[in-house]
Scaffold this motif. Structure first.
Motif, PDB file in Angstrom:
ATOM      1  N   UNK A   1      42.487  40.405  39.143  1.00 46.38           N
ATOM      2  CA  UNK A   1      42.516  41.723  38.514  1.00 46.38           C
ATOM      3  C   UNK A   1      41.203  42.016  37.791  1.00 46.38           C
TER       4      UNK A   1
ATOM      5  N   UNK B   1      40.112  49.383  44.634  1.00 47.44           N
ATOM      6  CA  UNK B   1      41.525  49.664  44.889  1.00 47.44           C
ATOM      7  C   UNK B   1      41.862  49.397  46.342  1.00 47.44           C
TER       8      UNK B   1
ATOM      9  N   UNK C   1      48.962  52.879  46.161  1.00 43.33           N
ATOM     10  CA  UNK C   1      47.747  52.178  45.779  1.00 43.33           C
ATOM     11  C   UNK C   1      48.110  50.931  44.975  1.00 43.33           C
ATOM     12  N   UNK C   2      47.258  49.905  45.091  1.00 47.02           N
ATOM     13  CA  UNK C   2      47.389  48.718  44.259  1.00 47.02           C
ATOM     14  C   UNK C   2      46.889  49.000  42.850  1.00 47.02           C
ATOM     15  N   UNK C   3      46.985  48.018  41.951  1.00 53.28           N
ATOM     16  CA  UNK C   3      46.641  48.226  40.540  1.00 53.28           C
ATOM     17  C   UNK C   3      45.149  48.215  40.251  1.00 53.28           C
ATOM     18  N   UNK C   4      44.330  47.788  41.213  1.00 58.02           N
ATOM     19  CA  UNK C   4      42.885  47.780  41.007  1.00 58.02           C
ATOM     20  C   UNK C   4      42.355  46.440  40.544  1.00 58.02           C
ATOM     21  N   UNK C   5      41.092  46.176  40.904  1.00 63.45           N
ATOM     22  CA  UNK C   5      40.356  44.983  40.459  1.00 63.45           C
ATOM     23  C   UNK C   5      39.044  45.450  39.849  1.00 63.45           C
ATOM     24  N   UNK C   6      38.817  45.048  38.606  1.00 64.20           N
ATOM     25  CA  UNK C   6      37.541  45.392  37.968  1.00 64.20           C
ATOM     26  C   UNK C   6      36.558  44.270  38.197  1.00 64.20           C
TER      27      UNK C   6
END
Lengths: 115, 114
Positions: free
Chosen positions: B9, B90, B105-110
């Motif tokens: 994540x 995303x 959509x997925x939760x996202x990766x920063x």
């Protein structure tokens, strides 16, 4: 090529009032879809409303409605009875009818809601 | 909510190092997508997959590669990370227009590249 333009980087609305977010687009597709997504601080992308371009009737979803002007290539989002939970980044997007999830997004409008 | 997870994540890495981001779905959907989000640009498509081992480029594919050996996993690789690849990534999935219209959509990766 497809492009989406949101000319309002930031908007503000008083709680319980109505606000309209603007979006213009350009596409060479004859069959396409238009979307509004909401992105709260959690970053989750949430679909708010969609419009099939072949449908003349404007889409509505509870307090959210669109004004779709096909000839003008305009697709604005109206939020009625604004709530504090509506505060978020809003993205307009389009995709060709034969291109599945290949979405083209606008730059986004950050909406703040004042109590 | 659709079963889409992204890992990691959050990640901080150094310039020049390889990085792999994973998208995992439990929906058995055919199509999977990788987008990046940067201020002033909204989300932009990097690569997408229309089936196992079937992938294609999006509008910002330079510096990225993808692989899909199983229906449920879609990997995004930065062979040699650069600071310009600092972004939020995303993943999205769809089986058809009808299912994509839920906005899965997925939760996202920063990702931060220093």
């Amino acid at each position: 090529a497809q492009t989406v333009t949101q000319s309002q980087p930031e908007m503000s609305v008083q709680e319980a009032e109505t606000v309209t977010l603007s979006c213009t687009y350009d596409t060479s597709e004859s069959d396409y879809y238009l979307f509004w997504y909401k992105q709260p601080p959690s970053r989750q992308m949430i679909l708010v409303i969609r419009q099939e371009a072949y449908k003349q009737q404007n889409a509505t979803e509870n307090r959210f409605s669109v004004n779709f002007q096909k000839a003008a290539k305009s697709f604005s989002l109206k939020i009625s009875d604004s709530q504090l939970g509506d505060a978020a980044m809003y993205f307009c997007a389009t995709a060709g009818g034969n291109q599945g999830g290949k979405l083209i997004f606008g730059q986004g409008t950050e909406l703040s809601v004042k109590p | 909510d659709a079963g889409i997870t992204q890992s990691p994540r959050h990640k901080v890495t150094e310039t020049g190092t390889p990085v792999t981001l994973r998208c995992h779905q439990t929906e058995n959907h055919r199509y999977m997508y990788w987008y990046r989000q940067d201020p002033g640009h909204g989300l932009r498509l990097i690569h997408y997959s229309y089936g196992v081992k079937d992938t294609d480029k999006g509008e910002v594919s330079d510096g990225y590669s993808v692989s899909r050996s199983k229906t449920e996993d879609f990997l995004l690789t930065l062979e040699s990370a650069t600071s310009s690849q600092t972004s939020v990534y995303f993943c999205a999935i769809s089986e058809s227009w009808e299912t994509f219209l839920r906005g899965d959509f997925g939760p996202g990766t920063r990702l931060t590249v220093t």
